[in-house]
Design an enzyme around this catalytic site. Structure first.
Site, PDB file in Angstrom:
ATOM      1  CD  GLU A  31      -2.439  -1.487   2.791  1.00 46.55           C
ATOM      2  OE1 GLU A  31      -3.956  -1.487   2.375  1.00 46.55           O
ATOM      3  OE2 GLU A  31      -1.867  -0.998   3.411  1.00 46.55           O
ATOM      4  CG  ASP A  38     -12.150  -6.613   0.454  1.00 44.77           C
ATOM      5  OD1 ASP A  38     -13.127  -6.749   0.922  1.00 44.77           O
ATOM      6  OD2 ASP A  38     -11.291  -6.099   0.549  1.00 44.77           O
TER       7      ASP A  38
HETATM    8  N1  SAH Z   1      -3.898 -11.597   3.262  1.00 41.42           N
HETATM    9  C1  SAH Z   1      -3.581 -10.503   3.376  1.00 41.42           C
HETATM   10  C2  SAH Z   1      -4.072 -10.228   4.571  1.00 41.42           C
HETATM   11  C3  SAH Z   1      -4.627  -8.427   4.102  1.00 41.42           C
HETATM   12  S1  SAH Z   1      -5.758  -7.718   5.687  1.00 41.42           S
HETATM   13  C4  SAH Z   1      -2.221 -10.282   3.100  1.00 41.42           C
HETATM   14  O1  SAH Z   1      -1.506 -10.844   4.164  1.00 41.42           O
HETATM   15  O2  SAH Z   1      -1.830  -9.803   1.745  1.00 41.42           O
HETATM   16  C5  SAH Z   1      -6.602  -6.752   4.814  1.00 41.42           C
HETATM   17  C6  SAH Z   1      -5.738  -5.274   4.527  1.00 41.42           C
HETATM   18  O3  SAH Z   1      -6.424  -4.141   3.802  1.00 41.42           O
HETATM   19  C7  SAH Z   1      -5.516  -4.480   6.390  1.00 41.42           C
HETATM   20  O4  SAH Z   1      -4.727  -3.868   6.501  1.00 41.42           O
HETATM   21  C8  SAH Z   1      -7.284  -3.652   6.208  1.00 41.42           C
HETATM   22  O5  SAH Z   1      -6.860  -2.757   6.971  1.00 41.42           O
HETATM   23  C9  SAH Z   1      -7.268  -3.513   4.613  1.00 41.42           C
HETATM   24  N2  SAH Z   1      -8.307  -4.331   4.585  1.00 41.42           N
HETATM   25  C10 SAH Z   1      -8.640  -4.574   2.925  1.00 41.42           C
HETATM   26  N3  SAH Z   1     -10.049  -4.874   2.933  1.00 41.42           N
HETATM   27  C11 SAH Z   1     -10.217  -4.975   4.296  1.00 41.42           C
HETATM   28  C12 SAH Z   1     -11.576  -6.007   4.654  1.00 41.42           C
HETATM   29  N4  SAH Z   1     -12.772  -6.054   3.242  1.00 41.42           N
HETATM   30  N5  SAH Z   1     -11.670  -5.800   5.863  1.00 41.42           N
HETATM   31  C13 SAH Z   1     -10.376  -5.450   6.401  1.00 41.42           C
HETATM   32  N6  SAH Z   1      -9.893  -4.892   6.462  1.00 41.42           N
HETATM   33  C14 SAH Z   1      -9.417  -5.095   4.989  1.00 41.42           C
END
Ligand code: SAH
Length: 256
Positions: A26, A212
């Site tokens: 990001e 998403d």
């Molecule tokens: N599997 C992923 C996990 C990312 S978690 C990885 O490690 O590559 C998601 C991150 O993006 C968090 O920092 C959150 O702030 C943001 N985010 C994006 N979509 C989200 C959602 N639907 N719910 C909660 N956080 C989300």
């Protein structure tokens, strides 16, 4: 009883800005766009990476949470966010903190993948269930953000309510919460940082790019992984526009 300091006066000129990102995917596109340079670690016990630079009238400190050495993944969620927020305020004494990152959006509120939201109203916590008398407000967060309609316009972003929890997926109870509070962006950091900024009296804004859609049948994890790079690129474009607007000439908190 401790009193919460008043947020900075609307007259305060914004000279020092701290940008907080959870994930490198990001934050790195903006580091490259603004040609920020990496600085020594902020603390020997913390994994946060610090980048700094100047854009017009503003100095920028950007922190990314860094990687959990046990599993090699970025430190996401509210605990890392709280820590980053507090150390940044202590080390950099910012006039404004911006938490930038990705989020889940909502078709029901007109959200699409790639949309950018600037926070408005109060930041919320949606996954804290504490059925004890007197704890409802603490559980729900409701930490106000600094109004930033002009910043949103400069970024070409929408405005919306941001709600924070520590899970990527969503329960039916949380869906009802999102409808009740008209949440436009679901993330894992913003309200934690809004809380630290609220306690320290530092103006706070969240800027979130939709990876998403929460109210869509596809699992958030699949859409997130597919859209992370594109959404982060769009986020960095908007953030660059916003930072250049902030640095174009001295702006006050009340101008946001
Ligand atoms: N599997 C992923 C996990 C990312 S978690 C990885 O490690 O590559 C998601 C991150 O993006 C968090 O920092 C959150 O702030 C943001 N985010 C994006 N979509 C989200 C959602 N639907 N719910 C909660 N956080 C989300």
């Amino acid at each position: 009883m401790h009193t919460i300091p008043d947020p900075d006066s609307p007259q305060t000129t914004i000279e020092r800005i701290t940008l907080l990102y959870a994930m490198e995917a990001e934050g790195m596109p903006l580091v490259e766009r603004l040609k920020l340079t990496e600085q020594p670690a902020v603390d020997p016990n913390l994994t946060q990476r610090h980048f700094a630079g100047t854009v017009g009238t503003v100095s920028i400190d950007l922190l990314m949470n860094g990687v959990d050495p046990r599993c090699g993944t970025d430190r996401i969620g509210t605990d890392a966010a709280t820590l980053a927020g507090f150390i940044a305020i202590r080390k950099f004494a910012p006039d404004l903190v911006i938490n930038a990152g990705t989020c889940g959006g909502f078709q029901a509120r007109g959200g699409c993948v790639g949309d950018i939201y600037v926070s408005e109203g109060d930041c919320l916590f949606h996954d804290r269930h504490i059925a004890l008398p007197g704890f409802a407000l603490q559980a729900r967060g409701q930490w106000p953000v600094t109004p930033a309609k002009h910043l949103a316009a400069a970024m070409g972003a929408k405005s919306g309510i941001v709600s924070t929890g520590n899970s990527l997926d969503t329960t039916p109870e949380e869906l009802a919460f999102f409808a009740q509070y008209r949440v436009a962006a679901k993330d894992m950091e913003a309200c934690a940082i809004a809380q630290v900024c609220g306690q320290c009296g530092v103006p706070f804004v969240a800027v979130k790019a939709v990876t998403d859609l929460v109210d869509h049948p596809e699992p958030a994890s699949e859409a997130f992984l597919r859209n992370l790079r594109t959404a982060s690129a769009l986020l960095s474009e908007s953030m660059e526009r916003g930072i250049r607007w902030l640095g174009a000439h001295p702006r006050r908190v009340g101008d946001l």
